[in-house]
Design an enzyme around this catalytic site. Structure first.
Site, PDB file in Angstrom:
ATOM      1  N   GLY A  83      -1.141  -8.547   8.975  1.00  0.00           N
ATOM      2  CA  GLY A  83      -1.274  -7.713   7.780  1.00  0.00           C
ATOM      3  C   GLY A  83       0.111  -7.289   7.325  1.00  0.00           C
TER       4      GLY A  83
ATOM      5  N   GLN B  96       6.391  -2.104   3.228  1.00  0.00           N
ATOM      6  CA  GLN B  96       7.163  -2.639   4.368  1.00  0.00           C
ATOM      7  C   GLN B  96       8.262  -3.603   3.918  1.00  0.00           C
ATOM      8  OE1 GLN B  96       3.336  -3.646   6.625  1.00  0.00           O
ATOM      9  NE2 GLN B  96       4.744  -3.136   8.298  1.00  0.00           N
TER      10      GLN B  96
ATOM     11  N   HIS C 169      -0.285   2.673   5.470  1.00  0.00           N
ATOM     12  CA  HIS C 169       1.078   2.420   4.980  1.00  0.00           C
ATOM     13  C   HIS C 169       1.209   2.840   3.509  1.00  0.00           C
ATOM     14  CE1 HIS C 169       3.238   0.451   8.218  1.00  0.00           C
ATOM     15  NE2 HIS C 169       2.314  -0.492   8.381  1.00  0.00           N
TER      16      HIS C 169
ATOM     17  N   HIS D 252      -5.106   0.204   8.797  1.00  0.00           N
ATOM     18  CA  HIS D 252      -3.678   0.343   9.152  1.00  0.00           C
ATOM     19  C   HIS D 252      -2.813   0.126   7.897  1.00  0.00           C
ATOM     20  CE1 HIS D 252      -0.154  -0.847  11.936  1.00  0.00           C
ATOM     21  NE2 HIS D 252       0.223  -1.331  10.764  1.00  0.00           N
ATOM     22  N   GLU D 253      -3.180  -0.859   7.066  1.00  0.00           N
ATOM     23  CA  GLU D 253      -2.395  -1.155   5.844  1.00  0.00           C
ATOM     24  C   GLU D 253      -2.570  -0.058   4.791  1.00  0.00           C
ATOM     25  OE1 GLU D 253      -0.364  -3.252   6.444  1.00  0.00           O
ATOM     26  OE2 GLU D 253      -1.344  -4.446   7.995  1.00  0.00           O
TER      27      GLU D 253
ATOM     28  N   CYS E  78       2.870  -2.890  14.851  1.00  0.00           N
ATOM     29  CA  CYS E  78       3.283  -2.830  13.450  1.00  0.00           C
ATOM     30  C   CYS E  78       4.607  -3.559  13.315  1.00  0.00           C
ATOM     31  CB  CYS E  78       3.430  -1.377  13.008  1.00  0.00           C
ATOM     32  SG  CYS E  78       3.917  -1.192  11.284  1.00  0.00           S
ATOM     33  N   LEU E  79       4.724  -4.373  12.273  1.00  0.00           N
ATOM     34  CA  LEU E  79       5.963  -5.125  12.056  1.00  0.00           C
ATOM     35  C   LEU E  79       7.140  -4.193  11.774  1.00  0.00           C
ATOM     36  CD1 LEU E  79       4.520  -8.068   9.923  1.00  0.00           C
ATOM     37  CD2 LEU E  79       5.303  -8.160  12.305  1.00  0.00           C
TER      38      LEU E  79
HETATM   39  O1  GNR Z   1       0.565  -7.794  12.830  1.00  0.00           O
HETATM   40  C1  GNR Z   1      -0.019  -6.714  12.989  1.00  0.00           C
HETATM   41  N1  GNR Z   1      -0.923  -6.589  13.987  1.00  0.00           N
HETATM   42  C2  GNR Z   1      -1.777  -5.506  14.114  1.00  0.00           C
HETATM   43  C3  GNR Z   1      -2.469  -5.353  15.299  1.00  0.00           C
HETATM   44  C4  GNR Z   1      -3.340  -4.299  15.467  1.00  0.00           C
HETATM   45  C5  GNR Z   1      -3.540  -3.395  14.450  1.00  0.00           C
HETATM   46  C6  GNR Z   1      -2.846  -3.523  13.270  1.00  0.00           C
HETATM   47  C7  GNR Z   1      -1.980  -4.582  13.091  1.00  0.00           C
HETATM   48  S1  GNR Z   1      -1.135  -4.752  11.578  1.00  0.00           S
HETATM   49  C8  GNR Z   1       0.310  -5.569  12.118  1.00  0.00           C
HETATM   50  C9  GNR Z   1       1.166  -5.955  10.928  1.00  0.00           C
HETATM   51  C10 GNR Z   1       1.640  -4.696  10.225  1.00  0.00           C
HETATM   52  O2  GNR Z   1       2.506  -3.976  10.626  1.00  0.00           O
HETATM   53  N2  GNR Z   1       1.013  -4.372   9.123  1.00  0.00           N
HETATM   54  O3  GNR Z   1       1.331  -3.239   8.477  1.00  0.00           O
HETATM   55 NI    NI Z   2       2.104  -1.880   9.989  1.00  0.00          NI
END
Ligand code: GNR
Ligand code: NI
Length: 178
Positions: free
Chosen positions: A46, A51, A146, A142-143, A100-101
């Site tokens: 995601g 980001q 953000h 999660h997105e 999270c990246l």
């Molecule tokens: O790549 C991602 N893996 C992930 C694993 C568990 C819960 C959420 C994520 S999102 C993350 C990529 C990211 O930072 N998206 O904002």
């Molecule tokens: Ni993230």
């Protein structure tokens, strides 16, 4: 297409509340294409526009499974969500070990609703409503966090959060110096 730079904590941009998109234009589609390519290369499942430094309410996700045989081409199932909104959430929650990246190499358990209904505009600007569950529901929540300036480490204790932020800063500094 272009690979974009992903910003890491504690960049204050990650605390920005992103702005709703007026219309899905070719320019926005180019951003979504670049975001998807950036996400695949990272690799991640995601990515929110903030980001890559763009404060628009746009996310891309792809939770398709990676083939066991690395020779095989992965099956891509990209989803593009513009102005996503949670219109319903299940009372039942689960805990998922999230990453999270923008917080590379750190993981923590986060509790969220198991299932959500999301209203959004798709790649063509069409209005959609979709019920999501499992990994997709977790990643989309999660997105959307953000887009509201929230990173998963914000759910941890101050102590845990500050330890993680320090480690990410140190790793980034070492990369700079290398
Ligand atoms: O790549 C991602 N893996 C992930 C694993 C568990 C819960 C959420 C994520 S999102 C993350 C990529 C990211 O930072 N998206 O904002
Ligand atoms: Ni993230």
């Amino acid at each position: 297409m272009a690979i974009l730079d992903i910003i890491n904590v504690p960049d204050p941009l990650l605390k920005t509340i992103s702005k709703p998109v007026d219309a899905v234009t070719d320019e926005l589609r180019k951003l979504m294409d670049d975001m998807l390519q950036t996400m695949y290369i990272a690799p991640g499942i995601g990515l929110a526009a903030i980001q890559v430094g763009v404060a628009k309410r746009v996310i891309v996700v792809d939770v398709a499974e990676i083939p066991e045989n690395p020779e095989e081409e992965p099956i891509r199932e990209p989803k593009y969500l513009v102005n996503p909104e949670v219109v319903w959430e299940s009372l039942e929650h689960n805990v998922f070990n999230e990453g999270c990246l923008s917080v590379p190499d750190h993981y923590a358990d986060v509790e969220r609703p198991i299932s959500v209904k999301i209203r959004y505009l798709d790649y063509d600007g069409q209005k959609r409503e979709e019920r999501m569950e499992g990994l997709l529901a977790t990643v989309v929540q999660h997105e959307i966090d953000h887009l509201n300036g929230i990173v998963f480490i914000d759910y941890l204790s101050k102590l845990k959060r500050s330890m993680i932020v320090k480690k990410v800063q140190k790793a980034d500094k070492e990369k700079e110096d290398a």
